[in-house]
Design a protein around this motif. Sequence first.
Motif, mmCIF file in Angstrom:
data_model
loop_
_atom_site.group_PDB
_atom_site.id
_atom_site.type_symbol
_atom_site.label_atom_id
_atom_site.label_comp_id
_atom_site.label_asym_id
_atom_site.label_seq_id
_atom_site.Cartn_x
_atom_site.Cartn_y
_atom_site.Cartn_z
ATOM 1 N N PHE A 1 -3.384 -12.737 -5.596
ATOM 2 C CA PHE A 1 -3.701 -11.451 -4.971
ATOM 3 C C PHE A 1 -2.567 -10.974 -4.072
ATOM 4 O O PHE A 1 -2.340 -9.775 -3.938
ATOM 5 N N THR A 2 -1.860 -11.903 -3.450
ATOM 6 C CA THR A 2 -0.680 -11.536 -2.673
ATOM 7 C C THR A 2 0.379 -10.930 -3.585
ATOM 8 O O THR A 2 1.022 -9.937 -3.231
ATOM 9 N N ALA A 3 0.549 -11.514 -4.763
ATOM 10 C CA ALA A 3 1.534 -10.990 -5.716
ATOM 11 C C ALA A 3 1.205 -9.558 -6.102
ATOM 12 O O ALA A 3 2.095 -8.704 -6.213
ATOM 13 N N LEU A 4 -0.074 -9.260 -6.274
ATOM 14 C CA LEU A 4 -0.482 -7.908 -6.642
ATOM 15 C C LEU A 4 -0.354 -6.958 -5.452
ATOM 16 O O LEU A 4 0.221 -5.868 -5.553
ATOM 17 N N SER A 5 -0.894 -7.364 -4.309
ATOM 18 C CA SER A 5 -0.897 -6.486 -3.135
ATOM 19 C C SER A 5 0.507 -6.160 -2.652
ATOM 20 O O SER A 5 0.759 -5.065 -2.158
ATOM 21 N N SER A 6 1.422 -7.098 -2.771
ATOM 22 C CA SER A 6 2.788 -6.882 -2.279
ATOM 23 C C SER A 6 3.641 -6.074 -3.238
ATOM 24 O O SER A 6 4.753 -5.675 -2.896
ATOM 25 N N ALA B 1 0.809 -1.209 0.000
ATOM 26 C CA ALA B 1 0.000 0.000 0.000
ATOM 27 C C ALA B 1 0.842 1.258 0.000
ATOM 28 O O ALA B 1 0.478 2.264 -0.604
ATOM 29 N N ALA B 2 1.975 1.209 0.697
ATOM 30 C CA ALA B 2 2.800 2.403 0.784
ATOM 31 C C ALA B 2 3.243 2.852 -0.594
ATOM 32 O O ALA B 2 3.211 4.028 -0.934
ATOM 33 N N MET B 3 3.622 1.872 -1.424
ATOM 34 C CA MET B 3 4.051 2.219 -2.764
ATOM 35 C C MET B 3 2.885 2.741 -3.580
ATOM 36 O O MET B 3 2.967 3.765 -4.239
#
Length: 342
Positions: free
Chosen positions: A91-96, A20-22
Amino acid sequence: MKKSVLLGTVAATAAFIGGAAMAAEGDTLKAVKARGELICGVNTGLVGFAAPDASGNWAGFDVAVCKAVAAAVLGDPAKVKYVPTTGQTRFTALSSGEVDVLARNSTWTYSRDTDLKLDFIGVNYYDGQGFMVRKDLGVTSAKELDGATICIQTGTTTELNLADYFKANNMSYQPVNIDSNAEGEQQYMAGACDAYTTDASGLAATRAAFADPENHIILPEIISKEPLGPAVRHGDNNWGDIVRWTLNALIAAEEYGVTSANIEELATNSENPEVQRLLGASDELGAMMGLDKDWAKNAIKASGNYGEVFAKTIGEETPIGLARGLNAQWTQGGLLYAPPFR
């Protein structure tokens, strides 16, 4: 079963905190330009949608979205790194932040949009969940699958739909859990399960790869709505706009008769104001998203308009043989509709 889904959700949500920070800085476009390459999350291998050939070159209906976005942003559809993802890792790949965009036949749902903090930027395929069985099983309806063993990918909406369907029809089943379509195909062909369930398009694609597709039938029941589409992270609205309007450009191009064959001619000679704006002949729509005026033109040239992509990858003339159905243009009785380019 429920535990694995819950754990997958928690893991994806936790990973999102880092990504999220990015995303909040709105810098995905900057990162892609600086890298000179789009990182696109795709299926581990689903013929027609996303699969590498013998030389490792990826192709398919979802891959076309990756190429179109790369062409819109970088001017070159070849500047894509493909990252295979499973139903549990996508979804982990996208969120991270491991991938910039996910184009992996994923269903747009409430919880994925709100709880996992993803933005589905549109629908590139309207699908529904079905069942495939061997013809010699003698089953002609899903209502005859009481007590059956069923191959099902974990961490998917199909897993949840399956439970709902059997409960609603007062039937029981024994799940055979799999992580990927390749494993599902292997287990199904080995006789580990009586039926394989996933999106109907995925069943058609899987069956098309069989040596004996005529010996397998897709049952008539469609038990869910599966609006499939590309997704990006919450928080980077400009990047979401870029991916959303790239998909819309492919859809609009088909509606207005812009093809890979006539696009150069129409870019200079079209008298349709919408086509002029779409192809950068008038106005500066690209600048509004930090792109150049040819962004949509480049995206369409990458693989053709939506109809061309559909026909080449999964359409009726391919081994998969899918009809347009709901995926026809709104002017042809379907659901495809791109908002105005103005």
